[in-house]
Design a protein around this motif. Structure first.
Motif, mmCIF file in Angstrom:
data_model
loop_
_atom_site.group_PDB
_atom_site.id
_atom_site.type_symbol
_atom_site.label_atom_id
_atom_site.label_comp_id
_atom_site.label_asym_id
_atom_site.label_seq_id
_atom_site.Cartn_x
_atom_site.Cartn_y
_atom_site.Cartn_z
ATOM 1 N N LEU A 1 0.847 -1.058 0.357
ATOM 2 C CA LEU A 1 -0.474 -0.258 -0.554
ATOM 3 C C LEU A 1 0.525 1.549 0.466
ATOM 4 C CD1 LEU A 1 -3.261 -0.963 2.438
ATOM 5 C CD2 LEU A 1 -2.825 -0.460 -0.223
ATOM 6 N N ASP A 2 2.249 1.113 0.198
ATOM 7 C CA ASP A 2 2.955 2.372 -0.468
ATOM 8 C C ASP A 2 2.579 3.204 -1.037
ATOM 9 O OD1 ASP A 2 3.619 2.243 2.550
ATOM 10 O OD2 ASP A 2 5.615 0.671 1.888
ATOM 11 N N MET A 3 2.663 3.795 -1.520
ATOM 12 C CA MET A 3 2.903 5.348 -2.414
ATOM 13 C C MET A 3 4.285 6.027 -2.630
ATOM 14 S SD MET A 3 -0.603 7.717 -3.318
ATOM 15 C CE MET A 3 -0.305 9.040 -5.001
ATOM 16 N N LEU A 4 4.848 6.278 -3.265
ATOM 17 C CA LEU A 4 5.878 7.280 -4.396
ATOM 18 C C LEU A 4 6.146 7.715 -5.479
ATOM 19 C CD1 LEU A 4 9.221 7.722 -3.570
ATOM 20 C CD2 LEU A 4 9.442 6.166 -4.670
ATOM 21 N N PHE A 5 5.572 9.261 -5.933
ATOM 22 C CA PHE A 5 5.362 9.555 -7.279
ATOM 23 C C PHE A 5 6.265 10.932 -6.580
ATOM 24 C CE2 PHE A 5 2.513 10.676 -3.348
ATOM 25 C CZ PHE A 5 2.048 12.116 -3.935
ATOM 26 N N ALA A 6 6.626 11.478 -7.693
ATOM 27 C CA ALA A 6 6.827 12.834 -8.062
ATOM 28 C C ALA A 6 6.295 13.305 -8.315
ATOM 29 C CB ALA A 6 9.026 12.613 -8.434
ATOM 30 N N PRO A 7 5.719 15.178 -7.955
ATOM 31 C CA PRO A 7 4.998 15.814 -8.298
ATOM 32 C C PRO A 7 5.313 16.619 -9.298
ATOM 33 C CG PRO A 7 4.694 16.233 -5.904
ATOM 34 C CD PRO A 7 6.057 15.445 -6.484
ATOM 35 N N LEU A 8 4.978 16.651 -10.800
ATOM 36 C CA LEU A 8 5.796 17.259 -12.328
ATOM 37 C C LEU A 8 5.625 18.852 -12.143
ATOM 38 C CD1 LEU A 8 5.503 14.272 -14.202
ATOM 39 C CD2 LEU A 8 7.630 14.774 -13.372
ATOM 40 N N LEU A 9 5.938 19.900 -11.568
ATOM 41 C CA LEU A 9 5.582 21.539 -11.738
ATOM 42 C C LEU A 9 6.135 22.036 -12.670
ATOM 43 C CD1 LEU A 9 6.775 21.418 -8.169
ATOM 44 C CD2 LEU A 9 4.422 21.040 -9.094
ATOM 45 N N ASP B 1 7.172 26.042 -14.734
ATOM 46 C CA ASP B 1 7.363 26.700 -14.272
ATOM 47 C C ASP B 1 6.608 27.827 -12.974
ATOM 48 O OD1 ASP B 1 9.413 26.504 -16.138
ATOM 49 O OD2 ASP B 1 8.804 27.705 -17.243
ATOM 50 N N GLY B 2 5.533 27.859 -13.304
ATOM 51 C CA GLY B 2 5.010 29.056 -12.123
ATOM 52 C C GLY B 2 5.003 28.072 -10.971
ATOM 53 N N GLY B 3 5.196 26.766 -10.772
ATOM 54 C CA GLY B 3 4.622 26.237 -9.816
ATOM 55 C C GLY B 3 3.840 25.042 -9.595
ATOM 56 N N GLN B 4 3.141 25.305 -10.671
ATOM 57 C CA GLN B 4 1.889 24.816 -10.915
ATOM 58 C C GLN B 4 1.727 23.289 -10.872
ATOM 59 O OE1 GLN B 4 -1.080 25.929 -13.369
ATOM 60 N NE2 GLN B 4 -3.006 24.724 -13.326
ATOM 61 N N MET B 5 1.191 22.006 -10.629
ATOM 62 C CA MET B 5 1.973 20.368 -11.010
ATOM 63 C C MET B 5 0.189 19.795 -11.676
ATOM 64 S SD MET B 5 0.699 17.651 -7.853
ATOM 65 C CE MET B 5 0.105 16.118 -7.971
ATOM 66 N N ARG B 6 0.971 20.211 -13.131
ATOM 67 C CA ARG B 6 0.559 19.532 -13.821
ATOM 68 C C ARG B 6 0.884 17.775 -14.291
ATOM 69 N NH1 ARG B 6 0.656 23.237 -17.721
ATOM 70 N NH2 ARG B 6 -0.703 22.644 -18.341
ATOM 71 N N GLY B 7 0.653 17.206 -13.024
ATOM 72 C CA GLY B 7 1.006 15.717 -13.099
ATOM 73 C C GLY B 7 2.054 15.087 -11.963
ATOM 74 N N PHE B 8 2.134 13.850 -11.696
ATOM 75 C CA PHE B 8 3.391 13.186 -11.207
ATOM 76 C C PHE B 8 3.844 12.055 -11.756
ATOM 77 C CE2 PHE B 8 -0.761 12.189 -9.995
ATOM 78 C CZ PHE B 8 -1.004 10.919 -9.602
ATOM 79 N N LEU B 9 5.167 11.831 -11.934
ATOM 80 C CA LEU B 9 5.618 10.214 -11.946
ATOM 81 C C LEU B 9 5.588 9.397 -10.990
ATOM 82 C CD1 LEU B 9 7.298 8.590 -13.682
ATOM 83 C CD2 LEU B 9 9.034 10.032 -13.144
ATOM 84 N N SER B 10 4.805 8.070 -11.166
ATOM 85 C CA SER B 10 4.843 7.350 -10.241
ATOM 86 C C SER B 10 5.746 5.631 -10.740
ATOM 87 C CB SER B 10 3.390 6.677 -9.687
ATOM 88 O OG SER B 10 2.560 6.568 -10.734
ATOM 89 N N VAL B 11 6.292 5.585 -9.246
ATOM 90 C CA VAL B 11 6.675 4.102 -9.055
ATOM 91 C C VAL B 11 5.785 3.330 -8.105
ATOM 92 C CG1 VAL B 11 8.682 4.973 -10.486
ATOM 93 C CG2 VAL B 11 8.270 5.075 -7.977
ATOM 94 N N ASP B 12 6.135 2.104 -8.912
ATOM 95 C CA ASP B 12 5.952 0.631 -7.544
ATOM 96 C C ASP B 12 6.146 -0.207 -7.677
ATOM 97 O OD1 ASP B 12 3.868 0.056 -5.788
ATOM 98 O OD2 ASP B 12 2.715 0.561 -6.064
ATOM 99 N N THR B 13 5.987 -1.430 -6.827
ATOM 100 C CA THR B 13 6.463 -2.581 -6.582
ATOM 101 C C THR B 13 7.872 -2.401 -6.873
ATOM 102 O OG1 THR B 13 4.713 -3.763 -7.202
ATOM 103 C CG2 THR B 13 6.393 -4.956 -6.392
ATOM 104 N N PRO B 14 9.543 -2.449 -5.985
ATOM 105 C CA PRO B 14 10.616 -2.254 -6.383
ATOM 106 C C PRO B 14 11.184 -4.069 -6.673
ATOM 107 C CG PRO B 14 10.191 -1.462 -3.811
ATOM 108 C CD PRO B 14 9.138 -1.438 -4.723
ATOM 109 N N ARG B 15 11.726 -3.827 -6.902
ATOM 110 C CA ARG B 15 12.114 -5.215 -7.200
ATOM 111 C C ARG B 15 12.684 -6.516 -6.285
ATOM 112 N NH1 ARG B 15 13.689 -3.419 -12.427
ATOM 113 N NH2 ARG B 15 12.059 -3.857 -14.651
ATOM 114 N N ASP B 16 13.811 -5.550 -5.079
ATOM 115 C CA ASP B 16 14.021 -5.665 -4.325
ATOM 116 C C ASP B 16 13.266 -6.085 -3.001
ATOM 117 O OD1 ASP B 16 14.511 -3.599 -3.424
ATOM 118 O OD2 ASP B 16 16.389 -3.476 -3.019
ATOM 119 N N GLY B 17 11.976 -5.397 -3.515
ATOM 120 C CA GLY B 17 11.256 -5.606 -2.092
ATOM 121 C C GLY B 17 11.252 -4.469 -0.784
#
Length: 636
Positions: free
Chosen positions: A158-166, A168-184
């Motif tokens: 249930l852990d969640m890891l994501f990077a907001p994509l901002l 130039d004005g600092g507005q969040m336009r989306g995010f890059l997310s990853v899940d399930t590391p191979r080494d656990g």
């Protein structure tokens, strides 16, 4: 220790304090944050029927797909995705390592706002541990079968890891997310550093894609309005219309002056006036606008012309109080009688004309009233034309500013992206591919392909900006089109040979002269040649012919390739257009090639024609004005 390491250490300690996590039994389904399968539930939350297309073309989606695949492969995760703000929700546009069908899934804005508030900051990344995940986000989650490891640094499903994509004005336009590391395990400092680099690349590429989408859309609008703008330039304004007719109107009706008020589309008015003699000061007509505007609309509907004075103050639709206001106003400006004429076109009232006399003697005759009514109709049409012209001029100014901004933005983006792209490709070339594993070699190959696609997009964007810029100086010179075509054939020979294609070139023995820019003509013919090669199958046959036709020169590229459907042929010269044919979409391209060809041909006073049949091949030809062979002038 870096800020990312501090954040990671703090997170591990927090996990240690809250104790071991519950083990998930094999087969139990637990959510991951990559994307959602509950598309129906999401649509209910963000509005039924609302749909925003992910991108204007498939190339951008392919570039982002390469990126998320690189994140999943090189950063050591099983899944990754890019989710962008589209309209009133976040939408998954590309994903790697998840089942088909996730692209297009939409998540409500408020759902992600809750997760952002619950997240720890790991540098540019945000981490939400499983015990802070909101219940609502689980409704939009893909649920894989996983068994978490033991230990405080174990990755929980249930852990969640994501990077907001901002932007130039600092507005969040989306995010890059990853899940399930191979080494656990939770990512360590080295792995987090890799993720941080990918977040930066994702932010740059997404902003470029969004601007490109915006520009595409802006280009489409500019093209559709350009012809209207050209016709509007040089047409008379409302003041010029009045100036042309005011003296004739005043003298014809024996008036001492006139004023004309036109209604604009926004509900406002513009007034221009004229008086016989010198020393005239325009009265404050706005004092009575509320009365006369209402009368004008009624009188246009009734086709009624009012003769108004102290002796004739009773008029249809005019209350006595308003009549007294009008008389007081006329007395102050020295007018004893007016002829009030509504102006319009069709059912719409567009203003009114007022002709003035010092006294009510002589009175306005029936003939004058009927003539004034007819003139009101003609002037109404003139006002309609003038109003349309003013609107078109405003659009023209706006489009010029938009074109200037578009050209500046495309050139800036193109030149700014060339440097990091060159750095990326140079570093990729320095890799010792032979020392890498098979999986790593595939990743490097994917990165090289992505860089090549980005390079093609940048070069085509810059070329499109140059040939579409109306302010760019065009200085033609005498060009031998035969020599240009032979150079193009030599450059494309390797590509055709690689596909075992047979290219037959039919050109005259003598020079074929045209007027233009040699570098633009070379690009135009190279684009047509590469299209013929690209969309012809292995072993295909391509005929290229250059011929004179009276005072014209015609170049033709005919192939027996996959062809173009009739529906697609309507949009061939639109920027970023890609065919709906899956066979064509499988072949790389930017969607700008034929648009560039068409712009270059138009700049050279020529035209492009394409005839094609799906599955039977395509014939593309360019016709340009020809030149007679002349000797170059002697140098001074």
């Amino acid at each position: 220790m870096t800020s990312a390491t501090v954040g990671l250490s703090r997170h591990i300690l927090a996990h240690a304090r809250r104790g071991p996590r519950p083990k998930v039994a094999p087969g139990r389904r637990t959510p991951t944050r990559v994307a959602s399968r509950r598309r129906g539930a999401v649509n209910e939350s963000v509005g039924a029927g609302h749909s925003v297309p992910p991108w204007a073309d498939d190339d951008t989606r392919q570039h982002l797909q390469v990126l998320v695949e690189g994140v999943a492969t090189l950063a050591g995760f099983e899944q990754s995705a890019i989710t962008l703000l589209r309209g009133d929700a976040y939408e998954v546009v590309v994903a790697a390592g998840v089942p088909d069908g996730f692209a297009g899934t939409r998540v409500p804005l408020e759902t992600m706002a809750v997760e952002m508030a619950n997240a720890d900051e790991w540098g540019v990344w945000r981490f939400v541990p499983h015990d802070r995940i909101g219940d609502e986000v689980l409704e939009y989650s893909h649920i894989p079968d996983v068994v978490p490891l033991e230990g405080p640094d174990a990755w929980h499903p249930l852990d969640m890891l994501f990077a907001p994509l901002l932007d130039d004005g600092g507005q969040m336009r989306g995010f890059l997310s990853v899940d399930t590391p191979r080494d656990g395990r939770l990512p360590g400092p080295d792995q987090l550093a890799v993720l941080t680099q990918y977040a930066g690349v994702a932010s740059t590429l997404v902003l470029l894609a969004l601007e490109r989408e915006n520009l595409a859309e802006r280009v489409r609008i500019a093209d559709e309005a350009r012809e209207i703008v050209r016709r509007a330039l040089g047409e008379p304004s409302l003041d010029l219309v009045v100036e042309a007719c005011r003296s004739t109107l005043v003298s014809c009706f024996g008036a001492v002056g006139m004023w004309l008020t036109a209604f604009d589309a926004g509900g406002g008015t513009s007034t221009t006036s004229h008086s016989v003699g010198s020393g005239y000061v325009e009265p404050p007509f706005s004092e009575i606008d509320d009365v006369v505007i209402r009368l004008a609309r009624r009188y246009w509907s009734d086709q009624y012309v009012a003769h108004f004075s102290h002796a004739r103050s009773v008029q249809p639709g005019l209350p006595s109080g308003d009549a007294e206001r009008l008389l007081a106003f006329l007395d102050r400006i020295g007018i004893g009688s007016v002829l009030f004429v509504p102006l319009g076109a069709g059912p719409e009232c567009l203003g009114f004309l007022v002709l003035t006399r010092v006294s009510d003697t002589p009175a306005w005759t029936t003939t004058e009233r009927l003539a004034a009514r007819d003139i009101g109709r003609d002037l109404g049409q003139a006002v309609a034309n003038a109003r349309q012209i003013e609107r078109e001029r405003a659009v023209a100014d706006r489009l010029r500013r938009l074109d200037g901004y578009r050209m500046e933005m495309v050139n800036t983006l193109g030149h700014e992206l060339r440097t990091p792209l060159f750095s990326m490709t140079a570093n990729l070339e320095l890799l010792d591919v032979d020392a890498l594993s098979d999986e790593d070699r595939l990743s490097v190959a994917a990165a090289n392909r992505g860089a090549a696609r980005m390079q093609a997009v940048i070069e085509d964007l810059l070329a499109m900006a140059q040939v579409a810029d109306p302010l760019r100086e065009f200085v033609p010179e005498q060009v031998d089109l035969r020599r240009v075509l032979l150079d193009v054939a030599e450059e494309c020979h390797a590509g055709a040979s690689a596909k075992s294609q047979v290219c037959v070139l039919d050109v005259p023995d003598d020079p074929v002269l045209v007027s233009g820019r040699p570098e633009e003509l070379h690009r135009m013919l190279a684009n047509l040649a590469s299209n013929a090669i690209k969309y012809s199958d292995h072993g295909g046959h391509i005929d290229v012919r250059l011929a004179r036709q009276d005072d014209k020169v015609r170049v033709t590229f005919a192939d027996a390739g996959i062809g173009i459907s009739e529906d697609d042929q309507h949009d061939l010269f639109r920027e970023f257009f890609r065919s709906t044919n899956p066979n064509a979409l499988a072949r790389p391209g930017t969607g700008l090639g034929l648009a560039i060809v068409e712009r270059i041909a138009r700049r050279h006073s020529g035209r492009v024609e394409v005839t094609s049949e799906l599955g039977r091949g395509t014939t593309a030809s360019v016709t340009l004005p020809g030149l007679l062979a002349v000797s170059p002038p002697a140098r001074p």
